[in-house]
Design a protein around this motif. Structure first.
Motif, mmCIF file in Angstrom:
data_model
loop_
_atom_site.group_PDB
_atom_site.id
_atom_site.type_symbol
_atom_site.label_atom_id
_atom_site.label_comp_id
_atom_site.label_asym_id
_atom_site.label_seq_id
_atom_site.Cartn_x
_atom_site.Cartn_y
_atom_site.Cartn_z
ATOM 1 N N ALA A 117 24.558 93.490 -34.670
ATOM 2 C CA ALA A 117 24.369 92.813 -33.387
ATOM 3 C C ALA A 117 24.815 91.357 -33.498
ATOM 4 C CB ALA A 117 22.897 92.869 -32.993
ATOM 5 N N GLU A 118 25.578 90.883 -32.489
ATOM 6 C CA GLU A 118 26.123 89.529 -32.596
ATOM 7 C C GLU A 118 26.195 88.813 -31.246
ATOM 8 O OE1 GLU A 118 29.433 88.875 -35.074
ATOM 9 O OE2 GLU A 118 28.938 90.506 -36.466
ATOM 10 N N LEU A 119 25.731 87.568 -31.233
ATOM 11 C CA LEU A 119 26.013 86.664 -30.123
ATOM 12 C C LEU A 119 27.490 86.289 -30.186
ATOM 13 C CD1 LEU A 119 24.854 84.736 -27.854
ATOM 14 C CD2 LEU A 119 24.824 82.988 -29.652
ATOM 15 N N THR A 120 28.146 86.297 -29.029
ATOM 16 C CA THR A 120 29.580 86.033 -28.995
ATOM 17 C C THR A 120 29.893 84.925 -28.000
ATOM 18 O OG1 THR A 120 30.100 88.291 -29.675
ATOM 19 C CG2 THR A 120 31.837 87.076 -28.546
ATOM 20 N N VAL A 121 30.645 83.952 -28.461
ATOM 21 C CA VAL A 121 31.075 82.822 -27.638
ATOM 22 C C VAL A 121 32.289 83.241 -26.805
ATOM 23 C CG1 VAL A 121 32.134 80.523 -27.728
ATOM 24 C CG2 VAL A 121 30.235 81.103 -29.282
ATOM 25 N N VAL A 122 32.303 82.837 -25.544
ATOM 26 C CA VAL A 122 33.452 83.024 -24.671
ATOM 27 C C VAL A 122 34.050 81.646 -24.378
ATOM 28 C CG1 VAL A 122 34.279 83.882 -22.450
ATOM 29 C CG2 VAL A 122 32.416 85.075 -23.646
ATOM 30 N N ILE A 123 35.306 81.475 -24.752
ATOM 31 C CA ILE A 123 35.972 80.190 -24.548
ATOM 32 C C ILE A 123 36.374 80.036 -23.080
ATOM 33 C CG2 ILE A 123 37.957 78.763 -25.198
ATOM 34 C CD1 ILE A 123 35.880 79.110 -27.425
ATOM 35 N N ALA A 133 31.148 68.030 -29.975
ATOM 36 C CA ALA A 133 30.926 67.785 -28.545
ATOM 37 C C ALA A 133 32.049 68.395 -27.719
ATOM 38 C CB ALA A 133 30.808 66.291 -28.278
ATOM 39 N N GLY A 134 33.280 68.221 -28.159
ATOM 40 C CA GLY A 134 34.414 68.800 -27.454
ATOM 41 C C GLY A 134 34.406 70.315 -27.512
ATOM 42 N N ALA A 135 33.993 70.852 -28.655
ATOM 43 C CA ALA A 135 33.900 72.304 -28.800
ATOM 44 C C ALA A 135 32.836 72.865 -27.866
ATOM 45 C CB ALA A 135 33.572 72.658 -30.249
ATOM 46 N N ARG A 136 31.705 72.191 -27.797
ATOM 47 C CA ARG A 136 30.628 72.649 -26.918
ATOM 48 C C ARG A 136 31.079 72.651 -25.459
ATOM 49 N NH1 ARG A 136 27.251 69.600 -28.934
ATOM 50 N NH2 ARG A 136 26.301 71.038 -30.422
ATOM 51 N N ALA A 137 31.841 71.653 -25.086
ATOM 52 C CA ALA A 137 32.332 71.556 -23.707
ATOM 53 C C ALA A 137 33.333 72.652 -23.381
ATOM 54 C CB ALA A 137 32.964 70.185 -23.472
ATOM 55 N N ALA A 138 33.983 73.223 -24.389
ATOM 56 C CA ALA A 138 34.986 74.267 -24.176
ATOM 57 C C ALA A 138 34.383 75.662 -24.068
ATOM 58 C CB ALA A 138 36.013 74.250 -25.310
ATOM 59 N N ILE A 139 33.079 75.799 -24.307
ATOM 60 C CA ILE A 139 32.427 77.105 -24.251
ATOM 61 C C ILE A 139 32.045 77.419 -22.812
ATOM 62 C CG2 ILE A 139 30.410 78.437 -24.970
ATOM 63 C CD1 ILE A 139 30.389 76.780 -27.567
ATOM 64 N N ALA A 140 32.623 78.500 -22.278
ATOM 65 C CA ALA A 140 32.255 78.933 -20.923
ATOM 66 C C ALA A 140 30.884 79.572 -20.920
ATOM 67 C CB ALA A 140 33.289 79.910 -20.379
ATOM 68 N N GLY A 141 30.596 80.367 -21.950
ATOM 69 C CA GLY A 141 29.319 81.056 -21.995
ATOM 70 C C GLY A 141 29.235 81.989 -23.187
ATOM 71 N N TYR A 142 28.321 82.955 -23.078
ATOM 72 C CA TYR A 142 27.995 83.825 -24.204
ATOM 73 C C TYR A 142 27.837 85.264 -23.719
ATOM 74 C CZ TYR A 142 26.768 79.253 -26.075
ATOM 75 O OH TYR A 142 26.808 77.935 -26.452
ATOM 76 N N THR A 143 28.216 86.197 -24.596
ATOM 77 C CA THR A 143 28.018 87.606 -24.323
ATOM 78 C C THR A 143 27.497 88.288 -25.587
ATOM 79 O OG1 THR A 143 29.041 89.532 -23.268
ATOM 80 C CG2 THR A 143 30.397 88.329 -24.868
ATOM 81 N N VAL A 144 27.363 89.601 -25.539
ATOM 82 C CA VAL A 144 26.799 90.398 -26.633
ATOM 83 C C VAL A 144 27.894 91.276 -27.221
ATOM 84 C CG1 VAL A 144 25.002 92.056 -27.277
ATOM 85 C CG2 VAL A 144 24.599 90.471 -25.377
ATOM 86 N N VAL A 177 26.950 84.982 -19.762
ATOM 87 C CA VAL A 177 26.018 84.009 -19.188
ATOM 88 C C VAL A 177 26.540 82.622 -19.528
ATOM 89 C CG1 VAL A 177 23.650 83.137 -19.171
ATOM 90 C CG2 VAL A 177 24.078 85.589 -19.345
ATOM 91 N N THR A 178 26.668 81.771 -18.519
ATOM 92 C CA THR A 178 27.299 80.477 -18.722
ATOM 93 C C THR A 178 26.473 79.569 -19.635
ATOM 94 O OG1 THR A 178 26.362 79.715 -16.609
ATOM 95 C CG2 THR A 178 28.636 80.524 -16.604
ATOM 96 N N ALA A 179 27.189 78.665 -20.294
ATOM 97 C CA ALA A 179 26.595 77.850 -21.356
ATOM 98 C C ALA A 179 25.506 76.916 -20.850
ATOM 99 C CB ALA A 179 27.696 77.050 -22.059
ATOM 100 N N ASP A 180 25.521 76.589 -19.569
ATOM 101 C CA ASP A 180 24.475 75.706 -19.048
ATOM 102 C C ASP A 180 23.129 76.402 -18.930
ATOM 103 O OD1 ASP A 180 25.638 77.315 -17.052
ATOM 104 O OD2 ASP A 180 24.994 75.956 -15.455
ATOM 105 N N GLU A 181 23.099 77.723 -19.112
ATOM 106 C CA GLU A 181 21.851 78.467 -18.978
ATOM 107 C C GLU A 181 21.267 78.920 -20.305
ATOM 108 O OE1 GLU A 181 21.629 81.499 -16.078
ATOM 109 O OE2 GLU A 181 22.528 80.278 -14.490
ATOM 110 N N LEU A 182 22.006 78.765 -21.404
ATOM 111 C CA LEU A 182 21.537 79.242 -22.709
ATOM 112 C C LEU A 182 21.726 78.175 -23.769
ATOM 113 C CD1 LEU A 182 22.980 82.880 -22.949
ATOM 114 C CD2 LEU A 182 20.629 82.224 -22.426
ATOM 115 N N ASP A 183 20.813 78.129 -24.723
ATOM 116 C CA ASP A 183 20.931 77.218 -25.860
ATOM 117 C C ASP A 183 20.684 78.000 -27.149
ATOM 118 O OD1 ASP A 183 21.008 75.210 -27.693
ATOM 119 O OD2 ASP A 183 19.250 74.125 -26.949
ATOM 120 N N PRO A 184 21.745 78.566 -27.748
ATOM 121 C CA PRO A 184 21.549 79.340 -28.979
ATOM 122 C C PRO A 184 20.883 78.562 -30.107
ATOM 123 C CG PRO A 184 23.726 79.737 -28.063
ATOM 124 C CD PRO A 184 23.144 78.591 -27.293
#
Length: 274
Positions: A117-123, A133-144, A177-184
């Motif tokens: 099972a893995e959390l997956t970043v969506v660019i 900081a720049g990398a964090r700003a480039a993350i659209a969200g997360y999926t499974v 789910v967009t990055a503004d709603e989750l904090d891994p």
């Protein structure tokens, strides 16, 4: 905000959910949607929330699928490996992917097939040589994702590629789910069940390299683009590390769940040989 892709009338369509509102958008999937700068505000047609059975993998043909190995402290410990100094990165191709309710195909060439099972970043935006900081700003969200691994083939050489790319083995979804709603980094529960029995129960607070660190690291040597996927590794509890070892049996129902995103529910079927 949640982004997803549905199968309807022989085609696919992206949708966006904000609160109780669902809008169907003029894009064939989330990957297509993320190519647009206005993906957050693009006008669509309101409609009912999709049924889980209608969901396709959010991004149908990711440009790049990158994965981090040995990225949880507890997982490194269970497999007897030192904590890595740098991220261990390998690649996966789109032939391996299936949707959140599709069958996972167990290769006939192996009986040692494992769950991960893995959390997956969506660019969400083009990123190259970014700090955290720049990398964090480039993350659209997360999926499974479940990075189902063919362990005997994976162990044939020091390169893991051939154990990670079997056709139709890797479920992804159900939504982004967009990055503004989750904090891994604050911690999200990551779980995998087989036939109702919990096999993995970890938390993203145990990640060795955070999502932003992984994106920053990869961006040092290659450009990441909207719709690219970066799986962040699996927590402890894999079949390889169990005593005795355990593998996915044919016919098993595999559920992969991450807090705040949702779950994949996949029937694991044996490969039909021609």
């Amino acid at each position: 905000m949640r982004l997803g892709t549905v199968r309807r009338n022989g085609t696919t369509q992206a949708f966006r959910q904000d609160g109780d509102t669902t809008e169907y958008l003029p894009a064939r999937d989330v990957g297509d949607l993320l190519q647009r700068d206005d993906w957050r505000t693009l006008a669509g047609e309101p409609g009912p929330a999709p049924e889980h059975s209608e969901l396709e993998m959010p991004i149908l043909r990711p440009g790049k699928i990158l994965c981090a190995g040995l990225n949880y402290y507890a997982h490194a410990e269970e497999v007897g490996q030192d904590v890595p100094k740098y991220p261990t990165i390998f690649t996966k191709y789109a032939n391996a992917l299936v949707g959140p309710t599709d069958d996972v195909v167990l290769p006939a060439a192996s009986s040692k097939i494992d769950w991960e099972a893995e959390l997956t970043v969506v660019i969400g935006s083009r990123v190259r040589q970014a700090d955290e900081a720049g990398a964090r700003a480039a993350i659209a969200g997360y999926t499974v994702m479940n990075d189902v691994s063919v362990r005997d083939w994976q162990g044939r050489t020091s390169e893991w590629f051939q154990g990670k790319n079997w056709d139709r083995t890797t479920p992804v979804g159900p939504v982004v789910v967009t990055a503004d709603e989750l904090d891994p980094e604050a911690g999200l529960a990551v779980e995998c069940e087989l036939d109702g029995a919990t096999k993995q129960s970890g938390n993203t607070s145990d990640l060795i390299f955070s999502c932003a660190k992984l994106v920053s690291y990869v961006s040092e040597f290659m450009t990441l683009e909207p719709g690219d996927l970066l799986a962040t590794g699996t927590p402890a509890g894999v079949g390889l590390a169990r005593k005795p070892r355990e593998w996915i049996p044919a016919g098993a129902q595999m559920v992969t769940r991450i807090e705040g995103i949702g779950e994949l529910r996949n029937h694991c079927v044996p490969e039909e040989q021609s």
